[in-house]
Design a protein around this motif. Structure first.
Motif, PDB file in Angstrom:
ATOM      1  N   SER A  12       0.797  -0.963  -0.003  1.00 50.62           N
ATOM      2  CA  SER A  12      -0.417  -0.051  -0.052  1.00 50.62           C
ATOM      3  C   SER A  12       0.790   1.340  -0.191  1.00 50.62           C
ATOM      4  O   SER A  12       0.450   1.870  -0.494  1.00 50.62           O
ATOM      5  CB  SER A  12      -0.913   0.016   1.537  1.00 50.62           C
ATOM      6  OG  SER A  12      -1.576  -0.885   1.264  1.00 50.62           O
ATOM      7  N   HIS A  53      -5.937   3.116 -11.134  1.00 45.62           N
ATOM      8  CA  HIS A  53      -5.488   1.849 -12.189  1.00 45.62           C
ATOM      9  C   HIS A  53      -4.705   1.345 -10.149  1.00 45.62           C
ATOM     10  O   HIS A  53      -5.731   0.892  -9.555  1.00 45.62           O
ATOM     11  CB  HIS A  53      -4.410   0.459 -12.683  1.00 45.62           C
ATOM     12  CG  HIS A  53      -4.632  -0.285 -12.344  1.00 45.62           C
ATOM     13  ND1 HIS A  53      -5.332  -1.538 -12.403  1.00 45.62           N
ATOM     14  CD2 HIS A  53      -3.166  -1.060 -12.080  1.00 45.62           C
ATOM     15  CE1 HIS A  53      -4.992  -2.564 -12.301  1.00 45.62           C
ATOM     16  NE2 HIS A  53      -3.967  -1.933 -11.758  1.00 45.62           N
ATOM     17  N   SER A  56      -7.865   1.678  -7.934  1.00 45.54           N
ATOM     18  CA  SER A  56      -8.818   0.694  -7.464  1.00 45.54           C
ATOM     19  C   SER A  56      -8.294  -0.466  -6.957  1.00 45.54           C
ATOM     20  O   SER A  56      -8.659  -0.789  -6.080  1.00 45.54           O
ATOM     21  CB  SER A  56      -8.460   0.106  -8.910  1.00 45.54           C
ATOM     22  OG  SER A  56      -8.733  -0.527  -9.637  1.00 45.54           O
ATOM     23  N   GLN A  57      -6.605  -0.777  -6.660  1.00 44.55           N
ATOM     24  CA  GLN A  57      -5.480  -1.157  -5.639  1.00 44.55           C
ATOM     25  C   GLN A  57      -6.215  -1.062  -4.515  1.00 44.55           C
ATOM     26  O   GLN A  57      -5.963  -1.770  -4.043  1.00 44.55           O
ATOM     27  CB  GLN A  57      -4.678  -1.027  -6.897  1.00 44.55           C
ATOM     28  CG  GLN A  57      -4.258  -2.559  -7.550  1.00 44.55           C
ATOM     29  CD  GLN A  57      -3.026  -2.510  -7.975  1.00 44.55           C
ATOM     30  OE1 GLN A  57      -2.151  -1.441  -8.073  1.00 44.55           O
ATOM     31  NE2 GLN A  57      -2.830  -3.298  -9.078  1.00 44.55           N
ATOM     32  N   ASN A  59      -7.904   1.024  -3.300  1.00 46.97           N
ATOM     33  CA  ASN A  59      -9.709   0.860  -2.451  1.00 46.97           C
ATOM     34  C   ASN A  59      -9.846  -0.835  -2.325  1.00 46.97           C
ATOM     35  O   ASN A  59     -11.245  -1.321  -0.793  1.00 46.97           O
ATOM     36  CB  ASN A  59     -10.573   0.963  -3.032  1.00 46.97           C
ATOM     37  CG  ASN A  59     -10.549   2.691  -3.361  1.00 46.97           C
ATOM     38  OD1 ASN A  59     -10.371   3.611  -2.176  1.00 46.97           O
ATOM     39  ND2 ASN A  59     -11.213   2.656  -4.545  1.00 46.97           N
ATOM     40  N   ARG A  60      -9.882  -1.836  -3.027  1.00 40.96           N
ATOM     41  CA  ARG A  60      -9.939  -3.081  -2.675  1.00 40.96           C
ATOM     42  C   ARG A  60      -8.786  -3.355  -1.819  1.00 40.96           C
ATOM     43  O   ARG A  60      -9.710  -4.912  -0.948  1.00 40.96           O
ATOM     44  CB  ARG A  60      -9.167  -3.969  -3.914  1.00 40.96           C
ATOM     45  CG  ARG A  60      -9.958  -5.523  -3.908  1.00 40.96           C
ATOM     46  CD  ARG A  60      -9.275  -6.068  -5.546  1.00 40.96           C
ATOM     47  NE  ARG A  60      -8.153  -5.257  -6.249  1.00 40.96           N
ATOM     48  CZ  ARG A  60      -7.295  -5.865  -7.213  1.00 40.96           C
ATOM     49  NH1 ARG A  60      -6.658  -6.805  -7.096  1.00 40.96           N
ATOM     50  NH2 ARG A  60      -6.755  -5.219  -7.817  1.00 40.96           N
ATOM     51  N   ARG A  61      -7.994  -3.039  -1.525  1.00 36.93           N
ATOM     52  CA  ARG A  61      -6.893  -3.711   0.044  1.00 36.93           C
ATOM     53  C   ARG A  61      -7.496  -2.827   1.440  1.00 36.93           C
ATOM     54  O   ARG A  61      -6.953  -2.959   2.233  1.00 36.93           O
ATOM     55  CB  ARG A  61      -5.211  -2.771  -0.186  1.00 36.93           C
ATOM     56  CG  ARG A  61      -5.039  -3.383  -1.693  1.00 36.93           C
ATOM     57  CD  ARG A  61      -3.599  -2.814  -1.146  1.00 36.93           C
ATOM     58  NE  ARG A  61      -2.652  -4.004  -2.505  1.00 36.93           N
ATOM     59  CZ  ARG A  61      -2.115  -5.124  -2.009  1.00 36.93           C
ATOM     60  NH1 ARG A  61      -2.148  -5.774  -1.251  1.00 36.93           N
ATOM     61  NH2 ARG A  61      -1.641  -5.471  -2.721  1.00 36.93           N
ATOM     62  N   LYS A  62      -8.549  -2.095   1.120  1.00 35.23           N
ATOM     63  CA  LYS A  62      -8.828  -1.284   3.147  1.00 35.23           C
ATOM     64  C   LYS A  62      -9.902  -2.395   3.310  1.00 35.23           C
ATOM     65  O   LYS A  62     -10.246  -3.470   2.334  1.00 35.23           O
ATOM     66  CB  LYS A  62      -9.599   0.247   2.363  1.00 35.23           C
ATOM     67  CG  LYS A  62      -9.113   0.674   1.592  1.00 35.23           C
ATOM     68  CD  LYS A  62      -9.781   2.122   2.056  1.00 35.23           C
ATOM     69  CE  LYS A  62      -9.043   4.049   1.598  1.00 35.23           C
ATOM     70  NZ  LYS A  62      -9.998   4.982   1.348  1.00 35.23           N
TER      71      LYS A  62
END
Length: 62
Positions: A12, A53, A56-57, A59-62
């Protein structure tokens, strides 16, 4: 077997740093007065796509 580095940064943090770098590139490219060439326009579009991109990565890790 490879050992992970002890002082390695998280993924992150790497993404956030890359996003900051890309944003600074955009500011540099947009600071030039006058018309942008087709190549510059494509580069700006590619940088914006990469930032989306990365977002989005993140946000996916939250």
């Amino acid at each position: 077997m490879n050992k992970p580095l002890q002082n390695s940064t998280s993924w992150s943090d790497t993404l956030k740093t890359r996003k900051a770098h890309l944003n600074s590139l955009l500011k540099t490219m947009n600071a030039v007065p006058g018309k942008t060439s087709q190549t510059e326009a494509l580069a700006i579009k590619a940088i914006k796509a990469e930032i989306a991109h990365i977002d989005s990565q993140l946000n996916r890790r939250k």
